[in-house]
Design an enzyme around this catalytic site. Structure first.
Site, PDB file in Angstrom:
ATOM      1  N   LYS A 177       0.893  -1.141  -0.141  1.00 37.88           N
ATOM      2  CA  LYS A 177       0.058  -0.068  -0.121  1.00 37.88           C
ATOM      3  C   LYS A 177       1.039   1.305   0.027  1.00 37.88           C
ATOM      4  O   LYS A 177       1.520   1.763   0.956  1.00 37.88           O
ATOM      5  CB  LYS A 177      -1.046   0.090   1.130  1.00 37.88           C
ATOM      6  CG  LYS A 177      -1.881   1.135   1.055  1.00 37.88           C
ATOM      7  CD  LYS A 177      -2.617   1.707   2.380  1.00 37.88           C
ATOM      8  CE  LYS A 177      -1.799   3.057   2.726  1.00 37.88           C
ATOM      9  NZ  LYS A 177      -1.827   4.057   1.809  1.00 37.88           N
ATOM     10  N   GLU A 252      10.089   1.782  10.143  1.00 36.36           N
ATOM     11  CA  GLU A 252      11.135   2.574   9.965  1.00 36.36           C
ATOM     12  C   GLU A 252      10.287   4.086  10.076  1.00 36.36           C
ATOM     13  O   GLU A 252       9.635   4.373   9.263  1.00 36.36           O
ATOM     14  CB  GLU A 252      11.906   2.553   8.531  1.00 36.36           C
ATOM     15  CG  GLU A 252      13.133   3.227   8.524  1.00 36.36           C
ATOM     16  CD  GLU A 252      12.822   4.542   7.792  1.00 36.36           C
ATOM     17  OE1 GLU A 252      12.991   5.353   8.491  1.00 36.36           O
ATOM     18  OE2 GLU A 252      12.686   4.625   6.386  1.00 36.36           O
ATOM     19  N   LEU A 253      10.777   4.674  11.015  1.00 35.90           N
ATOM     20  CA  LEU A 253       9.986   6.055  11.331  1.00 35.90           C
ATOM     21  C   LEU A 253      10.740   7.327  11.163  1.00 35.90           C
ATOM     22  O   LEU A 253      11.624   7.028  10.559  1.00 35.90           O
ATOM     23  CB  LEU A 253       9.475   5.902  12.762  1.00 35.90           C
ATOM     24  CG  LEU A 253       8.523   4.451  12.982  1.00 35.90           C
ATOM     25  CD1 LEU A 253       8.164   4.289  14.553  1.00 35.90           C
ATOM     26  CD2 LEU A 253       7.626   4.399  12.168  1.00 35.90           C
ATOM     27  N   CYS A 286      13.829  10.711   5.897  1.00 40.85           N
ATOM     28  CA  CYS A 286      13.805  10.561   7.264  1.00 40.85           C
ATOM     29  C   CYS A 286      15.229  10.739   7.832  1.00 40.85           C
ATOM     30  O   CYS A 286      15.268  11.063   8.845  1.00 40.85           O
ATOM     31  CB  CYS A 286      13.504   8.823   7.468  1.00 40.85           C
ATOM     32  SG  CYS A 286      14.268   7.837   6.243  1.00 40.85           S
ATOM     33  N   GLU A 387      10.298  16.320  14.239  1.00 43.19           N
ATOM     34  CA  GLU A 387      10.550  16.001  12.646  1.00 43.19           C
ATOM     35  C   GLU A 387       9.813  17.043  11.971  1.00 43.19           C
ATOM     36  O   GLU A 387       8.709  17.174  11.901  1.00 43.19           O
ATOM     37  CB  GLU A 387      10.361  14.826  12.241  1.00 43.19           C
ATOM     38  CG  GLU A 387      10.797  14.507  10.935  1.00 43.19           C
ATOM     39  CD  GLU A 387      10.528  13.023  10.458  1.00 43.19           C
ATOM     40  OE1 GLU A 387      11.407  12.336  10.184  1.00 43.19           O
ATOM     41  OE2 GLU A 387       9.400  12.605  10.518  1.00 43.19           O
TER      42      GLU A 387
HETATM   43  O1  TXE Z   1       2.914   9.847   7.332  1.00 44.53           O
HETATM   44  P1  TXE Z   1       1.888   8.632   7.616  1.00 44.53           P
HETATM   45  P2  TXE Z   1       2.358  11.190   6.568  1.00 44.53           P
HETATM   46  C1  TXE Z   1       6.876  11.891   8.567  1.00 44.53           C
HETATM   47  C2  TXE Z   1       7.102  13.271   8.358  1.00 44.53           C
HETATM   48  C3  TXE Z   1       5.740  13.841   7.613  1.00 44.53           C
HETATM   49  C4  TXE Z   1       4.649  13.146   8.602  1.00 44.53           C
HETATM   50  C5  TXE Z   1       3.483  12.909   8.180  1.00 44.53           C
HETATM   51  O2  TXE Z   1       7.431  13.910   9.566  1.00 44.53           O
HETATM   52  O3  TXE Z   1       5.594  15.216   7.769  1.00 44.53           O
HETATM   53  O4  TXE Z   1       5.460  11.813   8.886  1.00 44.53           O
HETATM   54  O5  TXE Z   1       3.496  12.104   6.708  1.00 44.53           O
HETATM   55  C6  TXE Z   1      -0.245   4.941   5.767  1.00 44.53           C
HETATM   56  N1  TXE Z   1      -2.558   1.958   9.073  1.00 44.53           N
HETATM   57  N2  TXE Z   1       7.191  11.180   7.562  1.00 44.53           N
HETATM   58  O6  TXE Z   1       1.083  11.822   6.720  1.00 44.53           O
HETATM   59  O7  TXE Z   1       0.460   9.043   7.894  1.00 44.53           O
HETATM   60  C7  TXE Z   1      -0.400   6.092   4.763  1.00 44.53           C
HETATM   61  O8  TXE Z   1      -1.290   5.912   4.094  1.00 44.53           O
HETATM   62  C8  TXE Z   1      -1.877   1.580   8.110  1.00 44.53           C
HETATM   63  C9  TXE Z   1       8.416  10.410   7.915  1.00 44.53           C
HETATM   64  O9  TXE Z   1       2.640  11.017   4.954  1.00 44.53           O
HETATM   65  O10 TXE Z   1       2.427   7.882   8.671  1.00 44.53           O
HETATM   66  C10 TXE Z   1       1.104   6.058   4.164  1.00 44.53           C
HETATM   67  O11 TXE Z   1       0.867   5.024   3.169  1.00 44.53           O
HETATM   68  N3  TXE Z   1      -1.267   2.534   7.388  1.00 44.53           N
HETATM   69  C11 TXE Z   1       8.819   9.061   7.062  1.00 44.53           C
HETATM   70  C12 TXE Z   1       2.045   5.786   5.472  1.00 44.53           C
HETATM   71  O12 TXE Z   1       1.270   5.124   6.179  1.00 44.53           O
HETATM   72  C13 TXE Z   1      -1.391   3.950   7.577  1.00 44.53           C
HETATM   73  C14 TXE Z   1       8.026   9.369   5.550  1.00 44.53           C
HETATM   74  C15 TXE Z   1       2.741   6.911   5.825  1.00 44.53           C
HETATM   75  O13 TXE Z   1       1.720   7.845   6.304  1.00 44.53           O
HETATM   76  C16 TXE Z   1      -2.462   4.266   8.622  1.00 44.53           C
HETATM   77  C17 TXE Z   1       6.880   9.779   5.578  1.00 44.53           C
HETATM   78  C18 TXE Z   1      -2.871   3.417   9.368  1.00 44.53           C
HETATM   79  N4  TXE Z   1      -3.841   3.586  10.324  1.00 44.53           N
HETATM   80  C19 TXE Z   1       6.483  10.743   6.604  1.00 44.53           C
HETATM   81  N5  TXE Z   1      -2.373   5.592   8.528  1.00 44.53           N
HETATM   82  C20 TXE Z   1       9.955   8.431   7.112  1.00 44.53           C
HETATM   83  N6  TXE Z   1      10.197   7.664   7.997  1.00 44.53           N
HETATM   84  O14 TXE Z   1      10.690   8.776   6.052  1.00 44.53           O
HETATM   85  C21 TXE Z   1      -1.498   5.957   7.371  1.00 44.53           C
HETATM   86  N7  TXE Z   1      -1.131   5.135   6.808  1.00 44.53           N
END
Ligand code: TXE
Length: 494
Positions: A177, A252-253, A286, A387
């Protein structure tokens, strides 16, 4: 531009969402809708997991000999190499990152499929010595079954490679996904699985809002392993769901990585490394080196070098080769960064470059954030602890090595760190003192399919890339065989 409707890949078929709903894909550079993507719900999730489960349990995948799986992965790598231009263009259109970066990145992705394809037939168990003379014990490494692979928008295909290549090499099937902010490159990429000859259902791609259908996927009883890249908040949520059923996770957060520059560093190299760490990809990585820890004696001179490069960075169309910084990926991201910038100023940080700003008039109508540098930052401020995921650098002074280490480690994150020094003793000793999963010494932002990557502390659990990564997708079984001619007393455990 005429919008294009994409379809999802479920059980070898190209499908719209059962509900018929779509969401828009917006190009962050010109803010135009250019594609529509199926908005999956629980019914589609269920169909995709069912297809993956059948492919694992009754399809040809688990009967295939590992070398055949490896050959398919290598074929997939070849197909990616033949489609770099198209896939990279879609990524740029989806997330606004520079085409120059995305094409180099997509061009590198085949290596993941070659490397893990090569490992598919090298998964070895072991005969274990035992203390029981008439018993024989060996271990097997077995796939989990259905893996839910959830990726973020900043590097959709690279992050998918981190997960799919080891998961498939290990013999699992996958429901992938991508993020709702950048789904199209992944849907296009999915076509290559068919072309490579993967059996139907081995890889399924579903699209939708994580907040709507994410729990249906991670909580699905037939999903045995979750591999996720995204925010700390979503990672925590997934961890809770997975923990309820003791599902295995690789998470990986985020990060708040320090780039530590000592007075004895090669300052030109360090300045380039600091810029690469925070301005590349508009800071949306990240591992962004978002905290610059600078030794007192070089503070002003070094800052001037960084300012000179940052001031000249050219914002603009991410497709053009002379653009240095593209737009940020979405309006959500743009608003979040601006909120962080305003909060930093309210906390007393001194903005010496950029700052919360309207669109850069020279850069078109995209969601642009100017390179931003804050001084007068103390490490407990929001801007130093949270972040931002944008081109925003917080500069923090330190006196000596001890203080540098204290500040570097004073964060709940632990993804990466950079050290810049020409003192060999320091370069050798400091990495052990930094609480982060990756430490770069006199370089920054280097990753490879061959070397482990993953966070300490709240930056995540598990490792991606390198030999360790395939173990994340295997569970170990212990098998006992008795050679005893007579069985012993059934009431006594041997
Ligand atoms: O992240 P999300 P977002 C951080 C960065 C950014 C913030 C928000 O600080 O500003 O996160 O980004 C899926 N169950 N990073 O909103 O929501 C979602 O659909 C399962 C750091 O994009 O965490 C997407 O596919 N999946 C990071 C994925 O999670 C779920 C890179 C990431 O989205 C879900 C990106 C749920 N309940 C953002 N809710 C890094 N580690 O590099 C959402 N998703």
């Amino acid at each position: 531009m005429r919008t294009q409707d994409y379809k999802m890949l479920i059980g070898g078929e190209w499908l719209s969402a059962e509900s018929g709903e779509y969401f828009q894909s917006i190009n962050p550079y010109n803010q135009e809708e250019w594609a529509r993507v199926p908005r999956a719900d629980a019914a589609d999730v269920n169909a995709a997991v069912k297809a993956a489960h059948e492919a694992f349990t009754i399809g040809p995948w688990s009967k295939m000999i590992p070398s055949e799986r490896g050959a398919l992965l290598r074929k997939l790598g070849d197909l990616i190499a033949q489609n770099v231009k198209e896939l990279a263009t879609l990524e740029t259109r989806d997330n606004g990152k520079l085409y120059a970066e995305m094409s180099a990145q997509v061009g590198y992705i085949p290596q993941w499929y070659y490397y893990f394809g090569g490992l598919a037939d090298k998964i070895e168990g072991m005969v274990h010595p035992t203390d029981k003379p008439d018993m024989f014990n060996y271990s097997r490494h077995e796939p989990y079954g259905v893996v839910a692979a959830i990726t973020a928008w900043n590097s959709p295909l690279l992050l998918a490679a981190y997960k799919l290549a080891p998961a498939l090499a290990a013999g699992n099937t996958v429901v992938l996904k991508p993020s709702e902010h950048a789904s199209c490159s992944t849907l296009q990429f999915a076509r290559l699985f068919e072309q490579a000859g993967f059996p139907a259902g081995v890889v399924n791609v579903i699209t939708g809002y994580g907040s709507e259908m994410g729990d249906d996927l991670t909580g699905h009883p037939q999903v045995s392993k979750i591999s996720f890249t995204g925010s700390e908040a979503t990672g925590r949520h997934i961890n809770e769901i997975a923990g309820g059923d003791f599902k295995s996770t690789t998470l990986e957060l985020g990060g708040k990585s320090p780039n530590i520059v000592f007075a004895d560093a090669n300052l030109d190299n360090a300045a380039n490394g600091v810029i690469a760490g925070i301005l590349a990809a508009s800071g949306q990585t990240c591992v962004a080196g978002s905290r610059l820890l600078l030794q007192d004696s070089i503070y002003d001179a070094f800052l001037e070098r960084v300012m000179t490069i940052a001031r000249d960075a050219k914002l603009g169309d991410p497709m053009l080769p002379d653009t240095n910084i593209g737009p940020v990926a979405s309006k959500d991201q743009y608003d979040k960064i601006n909120r962080c910038l305003e909060m930093a100023m309210a906390e007393g940080a001194n903005c010496i470059l950029g700052g919360p700003a309207d669109k850069n008039p020279e850069a078109g109508q995209g969601l642009f954030i100017q390179p931003t540098i804050f001084t007068n930052v103390s490490n407990n401020m929001h801007i130093a602890q949270e972040e931002v995921f944008g081109p925003v650098l917080s500069v923090i002074r330190f006196k000596d090595e001890k203080e540098a280490i204290e500040i570097a480690n004073d964060t709940r994150y632990g993804l990466a760190a950079g050290i810049w020094s020409q003192n060999m003793k320091r370069c050798l000793e400091l990495p052990a003192k930094i609480k982060a999963g990756t430490v770069w010494v006199n370089t920054y932002r280097v990753v490879s399919y061959m070397t482990p990557f993953g966070g300490y502390k709240v930056s995540g659990t598990g490792k991606e890339n390198g030999i360790e990564a395939i173990k994340q997708y295997l569970q170990m079984k212990s098998v006992w065989l008795s050679t005893a001619e007579t069985s012993s007393n059934p009431f006594l455990i041997r």
